[in-house]
Scaffold this motif. Structure first.
Motif, PDB file in Angstrom:
ATOM      1  N   ASP A   1       0.777  -1.169   0.194  1.00 36.96           N
ATOM      2  CA  ASP A   1      -0.035  -0.085   0.043  1.00 36.96           C
ATOM      3  C   ASP A   1       0.783   1.167  -0.041  1.00 36.96           C
ATOM      4  O   ASP A   1       1.265   1.731   0.984  1.00 36.96           O
ATOM      5  N   GLU A   2       1.242   1.765  -1.075  1.00 37.61           N
ATOM      6  CA  GLU A   2       2.320   2.721  -1.264  1.00 37.61           C
ATOM      7  C   GLU A   2       1.782   3.947  -1.043  1.00 37.61           C
ATOM      8  O   GLU A   2       0.679   4.430  -1.403  1.00 37.61           O
ATOM      9  N   HIS A   3       2.732   4.793  -0.024  1.00 39.45           N
ATOM     10  CA  HIS A   3       2.343   6.171   0.393  1.00 39.45           C
ATOM     11  C   HIS A   3       3.584   7.138   0.180  1.00 39.45           C
ATOM     12  O   HIS A   3       4.456   6.976   1.185  1.00 39.45           O
ATOM     13  N   PRO A   4       3.799   7.474  -1.222  1.00 38.22           N
ATOM     14  CA  PRO A   4       5.071   8.216  -1.338  1.00 38.22           C
ATOM     15  C   PRO A   4       5.229   9.326  -0.339  1.00 38.22           C
ATOM     16  O   PRO A   4       6.394   9.675   0.124  1.00 38.22           O
ATOM     17  N   GLU A   5       4.193   9.907   0.367  1.00 36.73           N
ATOM     18  CA  GLU A   5       4.283  11.096   0.971  1.00 36.73           C
ATOM     19  C   GLU A   5       4.882  10.843   2.467  1.00 36.73           C
ATOM     20  O   GLU A   5       5.540  11.628   3.022  1.00 36.73           O
TER      21      GLU A   5
ATOM     22  N   GLN B   1       6.646   5.087   2.363  1.00 37.36           N
ATOM     23  CA  GLN B   1       6.248   3.624   2.969  1.00 37.36           C
ATOM     24  C   GLN B   1       5.780   2.907   1.853  1.00 37.36           C
ATOM     25  O   GLN B   1       4.847   3.331   0.816  1.00 37.36           O
ATOM     26  N   VAL B   2       6.110   1.745   1.615  1.00 36.01           N
ATOM     27  CA  VAL B   2       5.718   0.777   0.507  1.00 36.01           C
ATOM     28  C   VAL B   2       4.497  -0.173   1.010  1.00 36.01           C
ATOM     29  O   VAL B   2       3.629  -0.632   0.353  1.00 36.01           O
ATOM     30  N   PHE B   3       4.775  -0.572   2.571  1.00 34.57           N
ATOM     31  CA  PHE B   3       3.800  -1.482   3.117  1.00 34.57           C
ATOM     32  C   PHE B   3       3.151  -0.901   4.140  1.00 34.57           C
ATOM     33  O   PHE B   3       3.648   0.005   4.729  1.00 34.57           O
ATOM     34  N   SER B   4       1.882  -1.179   4.205  1.00 32.11           N
ATOM     35  CA  SER B   4       1.175  -0.766   5.567  1.00 32.11           C
ATOM     36  C   SER B   4       0.550  -2.080   6.190  1.00 32.11           C
ATOM     37  O   SER B   4       0.245  -2.962   5.526  1.00 32.11           O
ATOM     38  N   LYS B   5       0.310  -1.649   7.375  1.00 30.40           N
ATOM     39  CA  LYS B   5      -0.351  -2.798   8.472  1.00 30.40           C
ATOM     40  C   LYS B   5      -1.805  -2.517   8.079  1.00 30.40           C
ATOM     41  O   LYS B   5      -2.315  -1.257   8.173  1.00 30.40           O
ATOM     42  N   GLY B   6      -2.763  -3.583   8.243  1.00 27.94           N
ATOM     43  CA  GLY B   6      -3.820  -3.358   8.237  1.00 27.94           C
ATOM     44  C   GLY B   6      -4.544  -4.603   9.051  1.00 27.94           C
ATOM     45  O   GLY B   6      -4.115  -5.505   9.337  1.00 27.94           O
TER      46      GLY B   6
ATOM     47  N   VAL C   1      -9.014  -5.761   3.299  1.00 26.19           N
ATOM     48  CA  VAL C   1      -7.964  -5.115   4.316  1.00 26.19           C
ATOM     49  C   VAL C   1      -8.242  -3.704   4.608  1.00 26.19           C
ATOM     50  O   VAL C   1      -8.406  -2.908   3.648  1.00 26.19           O
ATOM     51  N   GLU C   2      -8.476  -3.274   5.921  1.00 28.33           N
ATOM     52  CA  GLU C   2      -8.645  -1.716   6.176  1.00 28.33           C
ATOM     53  C   GLU C   2      -7.242  -1.457   6.735  1.00 28.33           C
ATOM     54  O   GLU C   2      -6.745  -1.973   7.435  1.00 28.33           O
ATOM     55  N   THR C   3      -6.959  -0.265   5.783  1.00 28.58           N
ATOM     56  CA  THR C   3      -5.652   0.401   6.522  1.00 28.58           C
ATOM     57  C   THR C   3      -5.786   1.650   6.881  1.00 28.58           C
ATOM     58  O   THR C   3      -6.716   2.088   6.393  1.00 28.58           O
TER      59      THR C   3
END
Length: 199
Positions: free
Chosen positions: A52-56, A59-64, A76-78
């Motif tokens: 779940d990429e978040h360039p801001e 972060q490339v991976f997120s926990k959810g 999945v809810e992140t």
């Protein structure tokens, strides 16, 4: 059972993605069956890693948290703090979360996957532990600063006469040197990489 009967039933968190396309018709049928048997099991409410990429926030991976499991699709809810979203992903793109804390050797991770390797490295980096091992391989992350006490006679004394990962300082280039010295085996080649950051 013929090799044509082998069907891939899910990724193992221990194998790279290329196995998914290579298992059909694989000559190593027992290995292929073992991979299908080792596919992780998930349950609703379980915390997982997802791509779940978040360039801001770099972060490339997120926990959810898993909300729905429907066959091979998982909802999945992140949450990144700023926004919450639901992602519907194939089961192959969901990864188990390890217990809290970090380990000096990636091989000691309970669940081994791209996000858990990255997370373990980040957690160690945040504590100025820039060296992590993968078995006998030493992984180094550029700290972009001088870390006091990382090198010198005290560190050399910590590794002297110790096995690679049993030294008090943990994984360290001095540990690699001590392993080679202790083996008293003629080494035919080494790979050293030197350079400025970003080279």
């Amino acid at each position: 059972m013929d090799k044509e009967d082998i069907e891939y039933r899910g990724p193992s968190t221990f194998w790279p993605e290329f196995w998914t396309s290579e298992l059909k018709g694989c000559e190593r049928a027992p290995l292929a069956l073992a991979g299908a048997a080792m596919a992780p099991r998930f349950k609703v409410g379980e915390e997982v890693w997802v791509k779940d990429e978040h360039p801001e926030i770099h972060q490339v991976f997120s926990k959810g948290d898993i909300r729905i499991i429907d066959g091979d699709k998982v909802t999945v809810e992140t949450s990144t703090g700023a926004k919450t979203q639901e992602l519907v992903l194939p089961l192959a793109e969901i990864f188990k979360v390890n217990p809290e804390g970090d380990v000096p050797d990636h091989c000691q991770l309970l669940h081994l996957s791209p996000p858990t390797l990255l997370w373990n490295t980040i957690k160690r980096f945040e504590k100025d532990l820039i060296y992590t091992s993968v078995g006998d391989i030493l992984v180094a992350v550029n700290p972009f600063q001088w870390i006091t006490g990382l090198y010198g006679q005290e560190r050399m004394n910590e590794v002297k006469g110790k096995k690679f990962l049993s030294a008090a300082c943990g994984p360290h280039p001095y540990g690699i040197g001590e392993k080679v010295r202790a083996s008293r085996v003629r080494v035919s080649s080494f790979f050293f990489s030197f350079g400025s950051p970003g080279s």
